[in-house]
Design a protein around this motif. Sequence first.
Motif, PDB file in Angstrom:
ATOM      1  N   ALA A 113      22.634  -4.682  -4.662  1.00 25.59           N
ATOM      2  CA  ALA A 113      21.330  -4.267  -4.652  1.00 25.59           C
ATOM      3  C   ALA A 113      20.644  -4.716  -5.986  1.00 25.59           C
ATOM      4  N   LEU A 114      19.402  -5.524  -5.660  1.00 29.80           N
ATOM      5  CA  LEU A 114      18.856  -6.113  -6.737  1.00 29.80           C
ATOM      6  C   LEU A 114      17.667  -5.026  -7.227  1.00 29.80           C
ATOM      7  N   LEU A 115      17.475  -3.917  -6.534  1.00 33.49           N
ATOM      8  CA  LEU A 115      16.521  -3.046  -7.261  1.00 33.49           C
ATOM      9  C   LEU A 115      15.117  -3.398  -6.819  1.00 33.49           C
ATOM     10  N   ASP A 116      14.720  -4.427  -6.104  1.00 31.37           N
ATOM     11  CA  ASP A 116      13.531  -4.948  -5.813  1.00 31.37           C
ATOM     12  C   ASP A 116      13.270  -4.892  -4.302  1.00 31.37           C
ATOM     13  N   GLY A 117      14.321  -4.267  -3.669  1.00 30.38           N
ATOM     14  CA  GLY A 117      13.958  -4.265  -2.026  1.00 30.38           C
ATOM     15  C   GLY A 117      14.767  -5.338  -1.532  1.00 30.38           C
ATOM     16  N   ASN A 118      15.437  -6.213  -2.161  1.00 29.52           N
ATOM     17  CA  ASN A 118      16.312  -7.059  -1.775  1.00 29.52           C
ATOM     18  C   ASN A 118      17.804  -7.226  -2.184  1.00 29.52           C
ATOM     19  N   ALA A 119      18.601  -7.679  -1.519  1.00 30.62           N
ATOM     20  CA  ALA A 119      19.985  -7.696  -1.945  1.00 30.62           C
ATOM     21  C   ALA A 119      20.881  -8.735  -1.328  1.00 30.62           C
ATOM     22  N   MET A 120      22.148  -8.926  -2.119  1.00 29.58           N
ATOM     23  CA  MET A 120      23.067  -9.990  -1.489  1.00 29.58           C
ATOM     24  C   MET A 120      24.308  -9.049  -0.981  1.00 29.58           C
ATOM     25  N   LEU A 121      24.817  -9.803   0.000  1.00 24.22           N
ATOM     26  CA  LEU A 121      26.220  -9.329   0.429  1.00 24.22           C
ATOM     27  C   LEU A 121      27.228 -10.225   0.407  1.00 24.22           C
ATOM     28  N   TYR A 122      28.283  -9.804  -0.136  1.00 23.74           N
ATOM     29  CA  TYR A 122      29.313 -10.756  -0.350  1.00 23.74           C
ATOM     30  C   TYR A 122      30.664 -10.200   0.603  1.00 23.74           C
ATOM     31  N   ALA A 123      31.397 -11.015   1.435  1.00 24.65           N
ATOM     32  CA  ALA A 123      32.115 -10.538   2.425  1.00 24.65           C
ATOM     33  C   ALA A 123      33.502 -11.238   2.081  1.00 24.65           C
ATOM     34  N   PRO A 124      34.647 -11.060   2.332  1.00 24.65           N
ATOM     35  CA  PRO A 124      35.776 -11.746   2.285  1.00 24.65           C
ATOM     36  C   PRO A 124      35.703 -13.101   2.916  1.00 24.65           C
ATOM     37  N   ALA A 125      36.352 -13.882   1.967  1.00 29.47           N
ATOM     38  CA  ALA A 125      36.247 -15.639   2.212  1.00 29.47           C
ATOM     39  C   ALA A 125      37.315 -15.632   3.376  1.00 29.47           C
ATOM     40  N   PRO A 126      36.946 -16.600   4.302  1.00 31.91           N
ATOM     41  CA  PRO A 126      37.944 -16.977   5.322  1.00 31.91           C
ATOM     42  C   PRO A 126      39.193 -17.309   4.539  1.00 31.91           C
ATOM     43  N   GLN A 127      40.362 -17.200   5.384  1.00 32.22           N
ATOM     44  CA  GLN A 127      41.706 -17.564   4.993  1.00 32.22           C
ATOM     45  C   GLN A 127      42.039 -18.895   4.484  1.00 32.22           C
ATOM     46  N   THR A 128      41.217 -19.821   5.011  1.00 33.08           N
ATOM     47  CA  THR A 128      41.382 -21.063   4.906  1.00 33.08           C
ATOM     48  C   THR A 128      41.083 -21.588   3.569  1.00 33.08           C
ATOM     49  N   VAL A 129      40.161 -20.831   2.565  1.00 37.02           N
ATOM     50  CA  VAL A 129      39.974 -20.854   1.221  1.00 37.02           C
ATOM     51  C   VAL A 129      40.991 -20.399   0.109  1.00 37.02           C
ATOM     52  N   TYR A 130      41.853 -19.528   0.661  1.00 40.83           N
ATOM     53  CA  TYR A 130      42.947 -19.044  -0.237  1.00 40.83           C
ATOM     54  C   TYR A 130      43.925 -20.185  -0.692  1.00 40.83           C
ATOM     55  N   ASP A 131      44.209 -19.941  -2.000  1.00 41.08           N
ATOM     56  CA  ASP A 131      45.123 -20.865  -2.596  1.00 41.08           C
ATOM     57  C   ASP A 131      46.690 -20.365  -2.274  1.00 41.08           C
ATOM     58  N   ASP A 132      47.593 -20.937  -1.584  1.00 36.82           N
ATOM     59  CA  ASP A 132      48.807 -20.431  -1.357  1.00 36.82           C
ATOM     60  C   ASP A 132      49.761 -19.831  -2.578  1.00 36.82           C
ATOM     61  N   THR A 133      49.451 -20.538  -3.727  1.00 38.65           N
ATOM     62  CA  THR A 133      50.002 -20.243  -4.953  1.00 38.65           C
ATOM     63  C   THR A 133      49.519 -18.912  -5.697  1.00 38.65           C
ATOM     64  N   ARG A 134      48.334 -18.562  -5.100  1.00 35.67           N
ATOM     65  CA  ARG A 134      47.754 -17.207  -5.720  1.00 35.67           C
ATOM     66  C   ARG A 134      47.464 -16.437  -4.529  1.00 35.67           C
ATOM     67  N   PRO A 135      48.226 -16.020  -3.873  1.00 38.32           N
ATOM     68  CA  PRO A 135      47.954 -14.880  -2.598  1.00 38.32           C
ATOM     69  C   PRO A 135      47.599 -13.641  -3.002  1.00 38.32           C
ATOM     70  N   ILE A 136      47.516 -13.218  -4.316  1.00 36.74           N
ATOM     71  CA  ILE A 136      47.074 -11.834  -4.691  1.00 36.74           C
ATOM     72  C   ILE A 136      45.785 -11.639  -4.630  1.00 36.74           C
ATOM     73  N   GLU A 137      45.048 -12.968  -5.091  1.00 41.08           N
ATOM     74  CA  GLU A 137      43.600 -12.726  -5.158  1.00 41.08           C
ATOM     75  C   GLU A 137      42.732 -12.688  -3.881  1.00 41.08           C
ATOM     76  N   ARG A 138      41.668 -11.770  -4.132  1.00 42.98           N
ATOM     77  CA  ARG A 138      40.668 -11.612  -3.143  1.00 42.98           C
ATOM     78  C   ARG A 138      39.478 -12.656  -3.627  1.00 42.98           C
ATOM     79  N   ILE A 139      39.102 -13.207  -2.639  1.00 41.80           N
ATOM     80  CA  ILE A 139      38.017 -14.295  -2.944  1.00 41.80           C
ATOM     81  C   ILE A 139      36.915 -13.823  -1.883  1.00 41.80           C
ATOM     82  N   PHE A 140      35.582 -13.978  -2.293  1.00 45.95           N
ATOM     83  CA  PHE A 140      34.634 -13.535  -1.748  1.00 45.95           C
ATOM     84  C   PHE A 140      33.400 -14.700  -1.261  1.00 45.95           C
ATOM     85  N   ALA A 141      32.836 -14.537  -0.333  1.00 42.43           N
ATOM     86  CA  ALA A 141      31.662 -15.486   0.121  1.00 42.43           C
ATOM     87  C   ALA A 141      30.558 -14.906   0.376  1.00 42.43           C
ATOM     88  N   PRO A 142      29.251 -15.327  -0.212  1.00 40.45           N
ATOM     89  CA  PRO A 142      27.948 -14.609   0.046  1.00 40.45           C
ATOM     90  C   PRO A 142      27.523 -14.947   1.495  1.00 40.45           C
TER      91      PRO A 142
END
Length: 114
Positions: A41-70
């Motif tokens: 919440a930007l406190l001006d009536g606007n906001a951004m939403l970040y959702a879980p990124a699609p599984q295709t962007v995950y790096d198989d060598t770092r499976p514990i990370e959570r990656i987000f996409a606007p």
Amino acid sequence: MRLKSSIWVAAYLRRCQTEGVFGAVRRRGAEEAGAVFVKIALLDGNAMLYAPAPQTVYDDTRPIERIFAPTAPQPVPEQAVEDRLAKEIRFDPDVWIVEIEDRAGRHFLDLARP
């Protein structure tokens, strides 16, 4: 193996607090593996939403990370974010919703690279 959602959310909120940014859990989801959505919440009536990124962007060598996409490239009216969150809850009642309030839009999330 990824961290439980509850542990990740607690650590994320602590990170925000350390940076002087207010954040809170608006909705608790599944303890183990509920998807996490982060509303900035930007406190001006606007906001951004970040959702879980699609599984295709995950790096198989770092499976514990959570990656987000606007969900939009620029801030949108807060009501649009709330409408999207309502749809997500109907689709998956196990989702977590975390809300951050910061005029500068800081989020401290790992983002998917286009």
